[in-house]
Scaffold this motif. Sequence first.
Motif, PDB file in Angstrom:
ATOM      1  N   ALA A  70       0.833  -1.209   0.000  1.00 45.56           N
ATOM      2  CA  ALA A  70       0.000   0.000   0.000  1.00 45.56           C
ATOM      3  C   ALA A  70       0.866   1.256   0.000  1.00 45.56           C
ATOM      4  O   ALA A  70       0.639   2.172  -0.801  1.00 45.56           O
ATOM      5  CB  ALA A  70      -0.933  -0.004   1.200  1.00 45.56           C
ATOM      6  N   ARG A  71       1.861   1.296   0.868  1.00 46.07           N
ATOM      7  CA  ARG A  71       2.745   2.467   0.918  1.00 46.07           C
ATOM      8  C   ARG A  71       3.513   2.644  -0.393  1.00 46.07           C
ATOM      9  O   ARG A  71       3.721   3.757  -0.857  1.00 46.07           O
ATOM     10  CB  ARG A  71       3.703   2.365   2.101  1.00 46.07           C
ATOM     11  CG  ARG A  71       3.019   2.667   3.436  1.00 46.07           C
ATOM     12  CD  ARG A  71       4.022   2.789   4.572  1.00 46.07           C
ATOM     13  NE  ARG A  71       4.623   1.513   4.917  1.00 46.07           N
ATOM     14  CZ  ARG A  71       4.128   0.634   5.771  1.00 46.07           C
ATOM     15  NH1 ARG A  71       3.001   0.893   6.408  1.00 46.07           N
ATOM     16  NH2 ARG A  71       4.752  -0.500   6.018  1.00 46.07           N
ATOM     17  N   GLY A  72       3.913   1.551  -1.000  1.00 46.80           N
ATOM     18  CA  GLY A  72       4.598   1.610  -2.283  1.00 46.80           C
ATOM     19  C   GLY A  72       3.701   2.157  -3.380  1.00 46.80           C
ATOM     20  O   GLY A  72       4.133   2.973  -4.202  1.00 46.80           O
ATOM     21  N   GLN A  73       2.451   1.728  -3.385  1.00 45.48           N
ATOM     22  CA  GLN A  73       1.509   2.227  -4.383  1.00 45.48           C
ATOM     23  C   GLN A  73       1.232   3.723  -4.197  1.00 45.48           C
ATOM     24  O   GLN A  73       1.146   4.476  -5.172  1.00 45.48           O
ATOM     25  CB  GLN A  73       0.200   1.435  -4.325  1.00 45.48           C
ATOM     26  CG  GLN A  73       0.333  -0.016  -4.759  1.00 45.48           C
ATOM     27  CD  GLN A  73       0.701  -0.123  -6.219  1.00 45.48           C
ATOM     28  OE1 GLN A  73      -0.078   0.233  -7.095  1.00 45.48           O
ATOM     29  NE2 GLN A  73       1.904  -0.619  -6.500  1.00 45.48           N
ATOM     30  N   ILE A  74       1.145   4.149  -2.951  1.00 45.49           N
ATOM     31  CA  ILE A  74       0.948   5.576  -2.659  1.00 45.49           C
ATOM     32  C   ILE A  74       2.170   6.363  -3.120  1.00 45.49           C
ATOM     33  O   ILE A  74       2.041   7.392  -3.795  1.00 45.49           O
ATOM     34  CB  ILE A  74       0.655   5.791  -1.163  1.00 45.49           C
ATOM     35  CG1 ILE A  74      -0.711   5.190  -0.795  1.00 45.49           C
ATOM     36  CG2 ILE A  74       0.700   7.289  -0.818  1.00 45.49           C
ATOM     37  CD1 ILE A  74      -0.967   5.084   0.707  1.00 45.49           C
ATOM     38  N   ALA A  75       3.352   5.889  -2.784  1.00 45.18           N
ATOM     39  CA  ALA A  75       4.593   6.591  -3.146  1.00 45.18           C
ATOM     40  C   ALA A  75       4.777   6.678  -4.664  1.00 45.18           C
ATOM     41  O   ALA A  75       5.279   7.690  -5.165  1.00 45.18           O
ATOM     42  CB  ALA A  75       5.794   5.894  -2.512  1.00 45.18           C
ATOM     43  N   GLN A  76       4.360   5.646  -5.370  1.00 47.70           N
ATOM     44  CA  GLN A  76       4.512   5.621  -6.828  1.00 47.70           C
ATOM     45  C   GLN A  76       3.376   6.351  -7.539  1.00 47.70           C
ATOM     46  O   GLN A  76       3.397   6.480  -8.758  1.00 47.70           O
ATOM     47  CB  GLN A  76       4.582   4.178  -7.322  1.00 47.70           C
ATOM     48  CG  GLN A  76       5.817   3.446  -6.872  1.00 47.70           C
ATOM     49  CD  GLN A  76       5.751   1.967  -7.232  1.00 47.70           C
ATOM     50  OE1 GLN A  76       5.087   1.569  -8.180  1.00 47.70           O
ATOM     51  NE2 GLN A  76       6.440   1.147  -6.458  1.00 47.70           N
ATOM     52  N   ASP A  77       2.386   6.790  -6.773  1.00 51.89           N
ATOM     53  CA  ASP A  77       1.238   7.520  -7.308  1.00 51.89           C
ATOM     54  C   ASP A  77       0.508   6.732  -8.402  1.00 51.89           C
ATOM     55  O   ASP A  77       0.079   7.283  -9.417  1.00 51.89           O
ATOM     56  CB  ASP A  77       1.671   8.896  -7.833  1.00 51.89           C
ATOM     57  CG  ASP A  77       0.494   9.854  -7.974  1.00 51.89           C
ATOM     58  OD1 ASP A  77      -0.464   9.757  -7.186  1.00 51.89           O
ATOM     59  OD2 ASP A  77       0.537  10.706  -8.897  1.00 51.89           O
ATOM     60  N   THR A  78       0.374   5.424  -8.174  1.00 58.14           N
ATOM     61  CA  THR A  78      -0.373   4.577  -9.103  1.00 58.14           C
ATOM     62  C   THR A  78      -1.866   4.826  -8.909  1.00 58.14           C
ATOM     63  O   THR A  78      -2.285   5.490  -7.961  1.00 58.14           O
ATOM     64  CB  THR A  78      -0.086   3.092  -8.837  1.00 58.14           C
ATOM     65  OG1 THR A  78      -0.611   2.745  -7.542  1.00 58.14           O
ATOM     66  CG2 THR A  78       1.406   2.769  -8.927  1.00 58.14           C
ATOM     67  N   GLN A  79      -2.674   4.267  -9.804  1.00 62.18           N
ATOM     68  CA  GLN A  79      -4.128   4.391  -9.634  1.00 62.18           C
ATOM     69  C   GLN A  79      -4.553   3.804  -8.300  1.00 62.18           C
ATOM     70  O   GLN A  79      -5.378   4.383  -7.600  1.00 62.18           O
ATOM     71  CB  GLN A  79      -4.875   3.700 -10.777  1.00 62.18           C
ATOM     72  CG  GLN A  79      -6.380   3.870 -10.711  1.00 62.18           C
ATOM     73  CD  GLN A  79      -6.779   5.324 -10.798  1.00 62.18           C
ATOM     74  OE1 GLN A  79      -6.593   5.952 -11.817  1.00 62.18           O
ATOM     75  NE2 GLN A  79      -7.313   5.873  -9.729  1.00 62.18           N
ATOM     76  N   VAL A  80      -3.991   2.675  -7.919  1.00 61.86           N
ATOM     77  CA  VAL A  80      -4.289   2.072  -6.627  1.00 61.86           C
ATOM     78  C   VAL A  80      -3.885   3.045  -5.509  1.00 61.86           C
ATOM     79  O   VAL A  80      -4.663   3.312  -4.597  1.00 61.86           O
ATOM     80  CB  VAL A  80      -3.575   0.722  -6.452  1.00 61.86           C
ATOM     81  CG1 VAL A  80      -3.750   0.173  -5.044  1.00 61.86           C
ATOM     82  CG2 VAL A  80      -4.074  -0.287  -7.485  1.00 61.86           C
ATOM     83  N   GLY A  81      -2.692   3.584  -5.602  1.00 63.73           N
ATOM     84  CA  GLY A  81      -2.186   4.508  -4.583  1.00 63.73           C
ATOM     85  C   GLY A  81      -3.005   5.775  -4.474  1.00 63.73           C
ATOM     86  O   GLY A  81      -3.174   6.333  -3.379  1.00 63.73           O
ATOM     87  N   GLN A  82      -3.539   6.253  -5.584  1.00 67.37           N
ATOM     88  CA  GLN A  82      -4.363   7.454  -5.560  1.00 67.37           C
ATOM     89  C   GLN A  82      -5.676   7.230  -4.826  1.00 67.37           C
ATOM     90  O   GLN A  82      -6.305   8.193  -4.370  1.00 67.37           O
ATOM     91  CB  GLN A  82      -4.629   7.944  -6.974  1.00 67.37           C
ATOM     92  CG  GLN A  82      -3.399   8.477  -7.659  1.00 67.37           C
ATOM     93  CD  GLN A  82      -3.643   8.818  -9.113  1.00 67.37           C
ATOM     94  OE1 GLN A  82      -4.779   8.883  -9.574  1.00 67.37           O
ATOM     95  NE2 GLN A  82      -2.567   9.023  -9.849  1.00 67.37           N
ATOM     96  N   LEU A  83      -6.073   5.982  -4.691  1.00 64.92           N
ATOM     97  CA  LEU A  83      -7.323   5.662  -3.987  1.00 64.92           C
ATOM     98  C   LEU A  83      -7.083   5.401  -2.502  1.00 64.92           C
ATOM     99  O   LEU A  83      -8.015   5.059  -1.771  1.00 64.92           O
ATOM    100  CB  LEU A  83      -8.005   4.461  -4.640  1.00 64.92           C
ATOM    101  CG  LEU A  83      -8.447   4.682  -6.092  1.00 64.92           C
ATOM    102  CD1 LEU A  83      -8.914   3.376  -6.722  1.00 64.92           C
ATOM    103  CD2 LEU A  83      -9.526   5.751  -6.176  1.00 64.92           C
ATOM    104  N   LEU A  84      -5.841   5.542  -2.068  1.00 69.79           N
ATOM    105  CA  LEU A  84      -5.472   5.307  -0.669  1.00 69.79           C
ATOM    106  C   LEU A  84      -4.888   6.574  -0.061  1.00 69.79           C
ATOM    107  O   LEU A  84      -4.395   7.449  -0.748  1.00 69.79           O
ATOM    108  CB  LEU A  84      -4.434   4.191  -0.573  1.00 69.79           C
ATOM    109  CG  LEU A  84      -4.860   2.814  -1.054  1.00 69.79           C
ATOM    110  CD1 LEU A  84      -3.642   1.888  -1.152  1.00 69.79           C
ATOM    111  CD2 LEU A  84      -5.925   2.223  -0.162  1.00 69.79           C
ATOM    112  N   ARG A  85      -4.901   6.634   1.270  1.00 70.97           N
ATOM    113  CA  ARG A  85      -4.203   7.711   1.982  1.00 70.97           C
ATOM    114  C   ARG A  85      -3.573   7.151   3.220  1.00 70.97           C
ATOM    115  O   ARG A  85      -3.924   6.152   3.761  1.00 70.97           O
ATOM    116  CB  ARG A  85      -5.138   8.850   2.334  1.00 70.97           C
ATOM    117  CG  ARG A  85      -6.233   8.418   3.300  1.00 70.97           C
ATOM    118  CD  ARG A  85      -7.064   9.557   3.728  1.00 70.97           C
ATOM    119  NE  ARG A  85      -8.194   8.917   4.400  1.00 70.97           N
ATOM    120  CZ  ARG A  85      -9.259   9.512   4.775  1.00 70.97           C
ATOM    121  NH1 ARG A  85      -9.399  10.764   4.561  1.00 70.97           N
ATOM    122  NH2 ARG A  85     -10.210   8.886   5.381  1.00 70.97           N
TER     123      ARG A  85
END
Length: 131
Positions: free
Chosen positions: A116-131
């Motif tokens: 989850a933290r990796g997806q947020i850091a990479q600003d992926t679509q998945v990461g954009q849906l998380l905080r």
Amino acid sequence: MKFLTPLVLSAALTATGAQAQGFPGDVTRVTEGLIAAGMAIELGDKCDDVRVRYIRGINFLQSLKGILQDEGFSNAQIDAYIDNDAEKDRLEAIARGRLADLGVVTSDAATYCTVARGQIAQDTQVGQLLR
């Protein structure tokens, strides 16, 4: 996996428009979006350190609805897609596979947070849906 609740899917994907030929699941941008949303929900459910951005998620799902509208799918076609258990199972399997490819190990809760933290850091679509 708590993929996408039927209520959220129904609200997000109910659309009007001309009849389209084909199957909503053949619209790659929609299926990829649903997979990303499902991955975000799974990560948010399994990692206490992150949360799903529900308002952003609803807006994202509304954009998927718009894609289906632009493709001309009717309410009946979209409702059938939403209620299609085989399609839900297929998308869930893809989402699980992608999470595993990213490093999620179902028996290790910490891996959900790492991904989850990796997806947020990479600003992926998945990461954009998380905080």
